[in-house]
Design an enzyme around this catalytic site. Sequence first.
Site, short mmCIF file in Angstrom:
data_model
loop_
_atom_site.label_atom_id
_atom_site.label_comp_id
_atom_site.label_asym_id
_atom_site.label_seq_id
_atom_site.Cartn_x
_atom_site.Cartn_y
_atom_site.Cartn_z
N PHE A 155 -1.03 16.49 3.57
CA PHE A 155 -1.39 15.75 2.37
C PHE A 155 -0.19 15.72 1.43
O PHE A 155 0.31 16.76 1.02
CB PHE A 155 -2.61 16.36 1.69
N ASP A 176 -3.40 6.34 6.47
CA ASP A 176 -3.77 7.63 7.06
C ASP A 176 -4.57 7.30 8.33
O ASP A 176 -3.99 7.07 9.39
CB ASP A 176 -4.55 8.44 6.02
N GLU A 217 0.85 -1.20 0.00
CA GLU A 217 0.00 0.00 0.00
C GLU A 217 0.88 1.25 0.00
O GLU A 217 2.04 1.20 0.44
CB GLU A 217 -0.89 -0.08 1.26
N ASP A 218 0.33 2.36 -0.47
CA ASP A 218 1.12 3.60 -0.50
C ASP A 218 1.17 4.28 0.86
O ASP A 218 2.23 4.64 1.35
CB ASP A 218 0.59 4.58 -1.57
N ARG A 234 0.59 11.73 -9.86
CA ARG A 234 1.17 10.38 -9.88
C ARG A 234 2.43 10.39 -10.73
O ARG A 234 3.32 9.56 -10.56
CB ARG A 234 0.16 9.37 -10.44
P1 IMP Z 1 -7.05 5.71 5.25
O1 IMP Z 1 -8.21 4.80 5.05
O2 IMP Z 1 -7.49 7.01 5.92
O3 IMP Z 1 -5.89 5.08 5.94
O4 IMP Z 1 -6.59 6.19 3.83
C1 IMP Z 1 -5.75 5.45 3.02
C2 IMP Z 1 -5.86 5.86 1.57
O5 IMP Z 1 -6.15 7.25 1.46
C3 IMP Z 1 -4.54 5.69 0.85
O6 IMP Z 1 -4.47 4.43 0.25
C4 IMP Z 1 -4.55 6.82 -0.15
O7 IMP Z 1 -5.20 6.41 -1.32
C5 IMP Z 1 -5.37 7.91 0.49
N1 IMP Z 1 -4.54 8.93 1.18
C6 IMP Z 1 -4.50 9.20 2.50
N2 IMP Z 1 -3.65 10.21 2.78
C7 IMP Z 1 -3.12 10.57 1.58
C8 IMP Z 1 -2.13 11.58 1.21
O8 IMP Z 1 -1.55 12.31 2.02
N3 IMP Z 1 -1.86 11.63 -0.12
C9 IMP Z 1 -2.45 10.84 -1.06
N4 IMP Z 1 -3.35 9.90 -0.74
C10 IMP Z 1 -3.69 9.77 0.57
#
Ligand code: IMP
Length: 218
Positions: A187, A138, A134-135, A200
């Site tokens: 972000f 958050d 995963e990238d 991207r």
């Molecule tokens: P979570 O469910 O809040 O953990 O969000 C995870 C997903 O939100 C990641 O896989 C990203 O696609 C997106 N995301 C959360 N924060 C960022 C950020 O700072 N930049 C880009 N994408 C983000």
Amino acid sequence: MATGRPCIVISDEEQGYDLDLFCIPKHYVNDLERVYIPHGLILDRTERLAREIMCDMGGHHIVALCVLKGGYKFFADLLDYIKALNRNSDRSIPMTVDFIRLKSYCNDQSTGEIKVIGGDDLSTLTGKNVLIVEDIIDTGKTMKTLLQLLKRYNPKMVKVASLLVKRTPRSVGYRPDFVGFEVPDKFVVGYALDYNEYFRDLNHICVISESGKEKYKA
Ligand code: IMP
């Protein structure tokens, strides 16, 4: 911290680097604040994560599951390093790849609803050792939802590698097994991480500017 291994922690005070010190595509120079994690550092850290994954998951066939689209760069580079280790050591792990596409974000906010909008048939993961790539984590809600979804298919083992983990009060407390960098609650874009599909095509991980957010708002 659930993971036993340390990661690179980027402090809240870290300012990153001036954009002029790096090569940035011209179409993005006014949309970014700073370079936060240069591409070279991402690769060097990824090389080390590959070694740790080999050490923890070695000896078994691994199914590497790429979470699209944000995870594709990290996935490709991580697998290249794992392949290099496989070529150059006495022990090697057979690896196959799978892809899943999830969506939860609009602009820089989570919609709170995680949708699987494509990918392979997950029943192929039954009985397998799965490495989710995963990238960024958050809040952790996306990963928790994905892990619950995978459970239904009875994989033998599931480990998660995330390039980034955000330090945020919105976190549900989830921590992946392998982490590249822990970053402040900002972000970030680049290296396949997007803002409404933009950025991207940027090598470095950067902080988006307010004008950039406005320009690419959905
Ligand atoms: P979570 O469910 O809040 O953990 O969000 C995870 C997903 O939100 C990641 O896989 C990203 O696609 C997106 N995301 C959360 N924060 C960022 C950020 O700072 N930049 C880009 N994408 C983000």
